[in-house]
Design a protein around this motif. Structure first.
Motif, mmCIF file in Angstrom:
data_model
loop_
_atom_site.group_PDB
_atom_site.id
_atom_site.type_symbol
_atom_site.label_atom_id
_atom_site.label_comp_id
_atom_site.label_asym_id
_atom_site.label_seq_id
_atom_site.Cartn_x
_atom_site.Cartn_y
_atom_site.Cartn_z
ATOM 1 N N ASP A 188 18.602 -32.780 -54.770
ATOM 2 C CA ASP A 188 18.300 -33.149 -53.395
ATOM 3 C C ASP A 188 19.642 -33.318 -52.683
ATOM 4 O O ASP A 188 20.377 -34.271 -52.950
ATOM 5 N N ASP A 220 12.013 -39.431 -53.341
ATOM 6 C CA ASP A 220 12.192 -38.476 -54.433
ATOM 7 C C ASP A 220 11.446 -38.949 -55.677
ATOM 8 O O ASP A 220 10.781 -38.174 -56.370
ATOM 9 N N LYS A 265 20.299 -34.710 -40.913
ATOM 10 C CA LYS A 265 21.461 -35.565 -41.184
ATOM 11 C C LYS A 265 22.735 -34.819 -40.801
ATOM 12 O O LYS A 265 22.951 -34.545 -39.619
ATOM 13 N N PHE A 278 16.939 -41.995 -53.819
ATOM 14 C CA PHE A 278 16.165 -42.268 -52.607
ATOM 15 C C PHE A 278 14.689 -42.376 -53.014
ATOM 16 O O PHE A 278 14.169 -41.500 -53.711
ATOM 17 N N THR A 315 9.278 -30.145 -45.179
ATOM 18 C CA THR A 315 10.085 -31.357 -45.114
ATOM 19 C C THR A 315 10.688 -31.540 -46.500
ATOM 20 O O THR A 315 10.256 -30.899 -47.457
ATOM 21 N N SER A 327 20.246 -33.724 -49.413
ATOM 22 C CA SER A 327 20.090 -34.241 -48.050
ATOM 23 C C SER A 327 21.365 -34.899 -47.533
ATOM 24 O O SER A 327 21.652 -34.857 -46.342
HETATM 25 C C1 LIG Z 1 16.858 -38.329 -45.944
HETATM 26 C C2 LIG Z 1 16.401 -38.074 -47.320
HETATM 27 C C3 LIG Z 1 15.088 -37.664 -47.567
HETATM 28 C C4 LIG Z 1 14.094 -37.557 -46.426
HETATM 29 O O1 LIG Z 1 12.879 -37.055 -46.784
HETATM 30 P P1 LIG Z 1 11.891 -36.507 -45.656
HETATM 31 O O2 LIG Z 1 10.822 -35.890 -46.443
HETATM 32 O O3 LIG Z 1 12.658 -35.572 -44.798
HETATM 33 O O4 LIG Z 1 11.442 -37.678 -44.842
HETATM 34 C C5 LIG Z 1 14.716 -37.399 -48.872
HETATM 35 N N1 LIG Z 1 15.604 -37.545 -49.888
HETATM 36 C C6 LIG Z 1 16.882 -37.942 -49.671
HETATM 37 C C7 LIG Z 1 17.831 -38.069 -50.798
HETATM 38 C C8 LIG Z 1 17.303 -38.221 -48.381
HETATM 39 O O5 LIG Z 1 18.555 -38.621 -48.167
#
Ligand SMILES: *Cc1c(COP(=O)(O)O)cnc(C)c1O
Length: 430
Positions: A212, A134, A238, A131, A102, A214
């Motif tokens: 990151d 992090d 996403k 986020f 994850t 994401s």
């Molecule tokens: C969506 C997102 C996550 C999600 O973390 P998971 O471990 O998948 O729950 C982490 N960091 C960022 C910046 C995100 O946008």
């Protein structure tokens, strides 16, 4: 968008007619009767994804354990296969990307691999608008190294509460910095950071750098190898549309394959030796060496079709059309939603090169309730505190007409004070 812009619906329809990706819309299932603009939180199911997932289910049904080697994508190699596909979206070689774990787990595993406080460089630099997960992961990595996060995790402040200036990041990287870890796109404002420049500047100051991504992979092209990024992580659910529970992805630059994975597990073993069951851990010299456990094969099945659609559409075309869509939304909002009594503002940078795939609409009062009113009208967007409605038009399945409609819903919601019917209380998931 400057030339010939009109705020009427027929202009939106004109834009839809010239959208080169319009044909992909029929490949996606979006909730019936709704305008789905929340793909930055959970991408929808594609028919392609559905079919690869069902194929894997059938293999499980028909082959049992045989699927590990005899599945049409042998399950034993699924994580590497998906990584190789995703490499095409991020400017990496196939062996530098793997689908695993994850996002948060991969942040732990890679920051654990790169954070070297013993060298005298004890600081990690991150952003004040990151986020939260992090930041939690970075704090706990510093604690695991026996140090105090209050001293050693340095957050680059934001001047406006929306964006982080690259100049400020660069100023803060010094001889005490071990690692810089930042998002590619900020999850609230949608600001896209200049990853090439940050990588060059971090390296010039002797620090490693990871991102990151994401909120950018699947929406924005990346050139990790060309930029020389050390590592990156991102989630699959996403803009990659790989589904809830999708494996996350990690990128590790090939020059680091000899490093020791911080969190070892048997799926990181040299593949030919994994089933020798030796107690000496020897990791595969690829991103695959950073796997820990057996991959979730059903989730991998869903990810395969999703990746295929994105690759077929082409990340360059997706980005081009995404910028057109977000520009159109910003232009419409400026024209129709900024005057009294609407009072919406744009929290996202206006320069395309500084913008990811979503637009942050801000409103001092009632943003949460306005988002609830949108929901009641069948528009799926989301709210982020304190005052942001995030709207993510995705060219693979959204249309300009839908963007136009959202703006008109918002106009009516304000004109009719419809939001007053909704509570200020936030639900568990927004
Ligand atoms: C969506 C997102 C996550 C999600 O973390 P998971 O471990 O998948 O729950 C982490 N960091 C960022 C910046 C995100 O946008």
């Amino acid at each position: 968008m400057k030339n010939g812009f009109r705020a009427d619906e027929s202009f939106a329809l004109d834009l839809d007619r010239s959208d080169p990706l319009a044909g992909f819309r029929g490949r996606f299932h979006t909730p019936a009767g709704k305008i789905y603009m929340n793909g930055n939180s959970l991408g929808p199911l594609s028919r392609d994804s559905e079919s690869t997932l069902l194929r894997v289910l059938d293999e499980w049904k028909g082959m049992g354990i045989g699927g590990w080697l005899e599945g049409s994508t042998p399950w034993f190699h699924y994580a590497e296969k998906l990584g190789g596909m995703a490499a095409g979206l991020v400017g990496a070689r196939p062996e530098e990307v793997v689908a695993t774990g994850t996002t948060t787990l991969n942040i732990h595993s890679l920051t654990g691999t790169f954070y070297r406080p013993g060298s005298g460089r004890r600081k990690i630099i991150a952003g004040a608008l990151d986020f939260p997960t992090d930041i939690y992961a970075l704090q706990s990595q510093i604690r695991l190294a026996g140090l105090d996060p209050a001293e050693n995790l340095v957050l680059v402040p934001s001047c406006d509460g929306r964006t982080i200036e690259e100049d400020r990041v660069v100023e803060m990287v010094d001889e005490g910095t071990s690692l810089v870890f930042l998002p590619s796109v900020l999850y609230r404002s949608g600001q896209l950071l200049d990853m090439a420049r940050l990588t060059e500047e971090a390296h010039a100051r002797g620090a490693a750098i990871g991102f990151d991504c994401s909120h950018s992979v699947g929406s924005v092209p990346h050139s990790f190898d060309e930029w020389g990024v050390d590592f990156a992580v991102w989630c699959g659910y996403k803009y990659m549309n790989a589904g809830p529970g999708s494996p996350a992805f990690l990128y590790l630059n090939g020059r680091h394959f000899q490093r020791e994975p911080a969190l070892a597990g048997w799926f990181g073993c040299v593949k030919e030796k994994q089933f020798d069951m030796e107690l000496e851990f020897e990791h595969e010299l690829s991103a695959g060496g950073w796997q820990i456990s057996s991959p979730g094969i059903l989730a991998a099945g869903a990810a395969e079709g999703a990746l295929a659609v994105t690759l077929e559409a082409g990340i360059g075309r997706i980005r081009e059309e995404s910028l057109k869509m977000t520009s159109y939304l910003i232009r419409l909002a400026d024209e129709l939603l900024s005057p009294e009594p609407y009072r919406f503002g744009i929290g996202t940078p206006r320069e395309g090169r500084r913008r990811g795939g979503h637009v942050a609409l801000e409103r001092k009062e009632d943003a949460l309730r306005i988002n609830e009113a949108l929901k009641a009208r069948g528009v799926v967007t989301d709210f982020r505190p304190p005052n942001i409605i995030r709207i993510a038009p995705v060219p693979l399945y959204n249309t300009y007409q839908e963007i136009w409609r959202i703006v008109f819903h918002l106009k009516e919601i304000i004109e009719e004070k419809e939001y007053e019917r909704f509570s200020d209380e936030r639900g568990a998931i927004t």
